[in-house]
Design an enzyme around this catalytic site. Structure first.
Site, PDB file in Angstrom:
ATOM      1  N   TYR A 160       0.820  -1.216   0.000  1.00  0.00           N
ATOM      2  CA  TYR A 160       0.000   0.000   0.000  1.00  0.00           C
ATOM      3  C   TYR A 160       0.853   1.265   0.000  1.00  0.00           C
ATOM      4  CZ  TYR A 160      -4.537   2.248   0.659  1.00  0.00           C
ATOM      5  OH  TYR A 160      -5.689   2.985   0.494  1.00  0.00           O
ATOM      6  N   LYS A 167      -4.124   7.922   3.575  1.00  0.00           N
ATOM      7  CA  LYS A 167      -5.435   7.556   4.108  1.00  0.00           C
ATOM      8  C   LYS A 167      -5.520   7.839   5.608  1.00  0.00           C
ATOM      9  CE  LYS A 167      -7.642   5.912   0.471  1.00  0.00           C
ATOM     10  NZ  LYS A 167      -8.883   6.514  -0.048  1.00  0.00           N
TER      11      LYS A 167
END
Length: 259
Positions: A160, A167
């Site tokens: 990620y 995020k």
């Protein structure tokens, strides 16, 4: 005592930002809101994206179908001006937008450039704040704001990379918006599904392996669908979500509870 008003969005009006095609989480949300009776405004990124988004907008009977690239000055503001002119109010808004330049998305976070990191935060997180600011004066009777996150905001997901911290910024922003706008009856939520096969996710390195691992790890034995996420968003937008705000709500079959 509960009545049917707790489970309907009839007469409510909402904005959906971020539909790319029929596989988008934002489209799952749009379908669920519409199923509960809401009227919708839908945006598309640009002329290239329009043919993929327009059938989705038509399927949910969108009353407004507008271009919106949050990196282009004035486009997000124009969307809210159109909503104000058409409806004069807004009851919910969905932010399902994320982007990072490929060179920083596929590299180590440690090596990310300031410009690449900045673009990712601007598009993926700060545009949620811009949406909230523009929605606030239209939510005369309160409302709901939604952002889409991922478990990589909380724990390290190897593939990620840059999007994990980005995020995390988004989730923290949701909490602060919930606190600031709460006195006006405006609620804010971050929804965190596990890996889904969306266009945005396809840009992540080794994403197919991540999906397979997540399905095996989830207690319910499967990945969430866009309709699962949509059902959660629609529920929260009704009166049943009145006392929930500022939270990251997981819709991942229990994926996040496993060590």
């Amino acid at each position: 005592m509960l009545d049917q008003d707790y489970f309907t969005l009839a007469g409510k009006r909402g904005l959906i930002l971020g539909i790319a095609n029929e596989h988008s989480i934002a489209y799952g949300c749009a379908r669920a809101f519409r199923a509960l009776g809401a009227e919708l405004a839908v945006t598309y990124l640009n002329d290239k994206a329009r043919p993929y988004v327009e059938p989705c907008a038509q399927a949910v009977g969108a009353e407004l179908f507008l271009p919106c690239d949050v990196t282009r000055e004035g486009e997000l503001e124009a969307v809210f001006e159109a909503i104000d002119q058409r409806w004069g109010r807004l009851d919910f808004a969905v932010h399902s937008i994320a982007f990072a330049p490929k060179e920083v998305l596929h590299g180590r976070l440690t090596d990310s450039s300031a410009s690449g990191f900045g673009v990712a935060v601007d598009v993926s997180a700060h545009s949620f704040l811009r949406m909230a600011r523009l929605a606030e004066p239209l939510m005369h009777e309160g409302g709901s704001l939604f952002a889409m996150s991922f478990y990589g905001a909380e724990k390290v997901i190897r593939t990620y990379n840059l999007m994990g911290p980005v995020k995390a910024v988004l989730e923290s922003s949701v909490r602060y918006v919930a606190d600031e706008l709460g006195p006006k009856g405006i609620r804010a939520y971050a929804l965190s599904p596990g890996p889904l096969a969306t266009r945005a996710a396809s840009g992540l390195k080794d994403f197919d392996a991540l999906m397979a691992q997540a399905a095996e790890r989830a207690p319910l034995g499967r990945l969430a669908t866009i309709d699962d996420v949509g059902a959660l968003a629609a529920m929260l937008a009704t009166r049943t979500g009145t006392m929930l705000t500022g939270q990251t709500l997981y819709c991942d079959g229990g994926y996040h509870i496993k060590a």
